[in-house]
Design an enzyme around this catalytic site. Structure first.
Site, PDB file in Angstrom:
ATOM      1  N   ILE A  58      10.450  -2.379   0.363  1.00  0.00           N
ATOM      2  CA  ILE A  58      11.372  -2.194  -0.754  1.00  0.00           C
ATOM      3  C   ILE A  58      10.998  -3.136  -1.886  1.00  0.00           C
ATOM      4  CG2 ILE A  58      13.766  -2.497  -1.539  1.00  0.00           C
ATOM      5  CD1 ILE A  58      14.685  -1.459   1.153  1.00  0.00           C
ATOM      6  N   PHE A 111       0.840  -1.201   0.000  1.00  0.00           N
ATOM      7  CA  PHE A 111       0.000   0.000   0.000  1.00  0.00           C
ATOM      8  C   PHE A 111       0.868   1.240   0.000  1.00  0.00           C
ATOM      9  CE2 PHE A 111      -1.787   3.483   2.516  1.00  0.00           C
ATOM     10  CZ  PHE A 111      -2.921   3.773   1.763  1.00  0.00           C
ATOM     11  N   CYS A 129       3.140  -7.610   1.148  1.00  0.00           N
ATOM     12  CA  CYS A 129       4.295  -8.326   0.594  1.00  0.00           C
ATOM     13  C   CYS A 129       4.154  -9.836   0.719  1.00  0.00           C
ATOM     14  CB  CYS A 129       5.596  -7.863   1.248  1.00  0.00           C
ATOM     15  SG  CYS A 129       5.849  -6.077   1.101  1.00  0.00           S
TER      16      CYS A 129
END
Length: 231
Positions: free
Chosen positions: A155, A91, A185
């Site tokens: 990341i 998000f 993730c």
């Protein structure tokens, strides 16, 4: 020996689609330039920084969102976009620092793995500068930067022809309830946090800009070229 120069572009609050469009223009510009041997003294690329203007969920190259989930998330009032970065779903929204370095890794003497490690090091160093200890990167399958079992910085990058795109998303004062609607993730059983939550005060994106630039220059051993007073 002179340090490689990176052009700094602080874009303020920006729609995510506009960030992607600017990133694509820089990618085309960098990929059209000749190889590193012919570019001594040339700039190493650009550092695109912004705060998302609205809520957006993004999926990476490995997916992360089903068509049904996409419909559900859009019903919440968020934008949903597929991207070319690595990783799964995450998000982006107001209160978050987005950092998209479009860099020629050859000019910086880096490989993709060391670039990812450098991004993690930037986020860790920033947290140290703000007085938040205990933040660290974790070994695979975890990516990003963590405080305990909670991720504070995500990341996800892409690299083609030695040119990077996408980068990191650091939660400053992000509304963390947006993350409750996905498995961030793809990591089940982990949480998310923010600088504001951990420091127990409101930390804005503007506040973290200067220490982040300090951390970026230290880590990438570069100079930032900009007319902006932040440089």
């Amino acid at each position: 020996m002179a340090r490689p120069a990176v052009q700094l572009l602080w874009l303020g609050r920006l729609q995510y689609a506009e960030l992607l469009a600017l990133q694509e223009r820089w990618l085309c510009r960098m990929q059209a330039q000749p190889g590193t041997e012919a570019r001594l003294g040339a700039e190493a690329g650009a550092l695109l920084l912004c705060e998302p203007a609205g809520p957006v969920y993004t999926a990476g190259l490995r997916g992360g969102l089903t068509p049904e989930e996409t419909v559900r998330l859009r019903a919440l009032g968020a934008e949903v976009r597929a991207t070319g970065r690595g990783g799964l779903a995450t998000f982006h929204g107001p209160g978050q620092l987005l950092c998209h370095p479009v860099l020629d890794l050859r000019r910086l003497g880096l490989r993709l793995r060391t670039h990812v490690a450098a991004l993690e090091a930037c986020a860790v160093r920033l947290c140290e500068l703000l007085g938040l200890p205990g933040v660290c990167a974790r070994p695979p399958p975890y990516t990003g930067v963590w405080l305990g079992r909670s991720k504070i910085c995500a990341i996800g990058v892409r690299c083609g022809k030695h040119i990077t795109s996408h980068g990191l998303a650091l939660n400053c004062s992000t509304d963390l309830t947006w993350f409750e609607h996905i498995v961030p993730c793809g990591l089940v059983g982990t949480g998310v946090t923010s600088l504001s939550k951990e420091l127990q005060r409101h930390v804005t994106v503007d506040e973290v800009m200067t220490p982040f630039l300090v951390a970026f220059k230290e880590t990438y051993k570069c100079t930032l070229v900009s007319e902006d007073s932040l440089n």
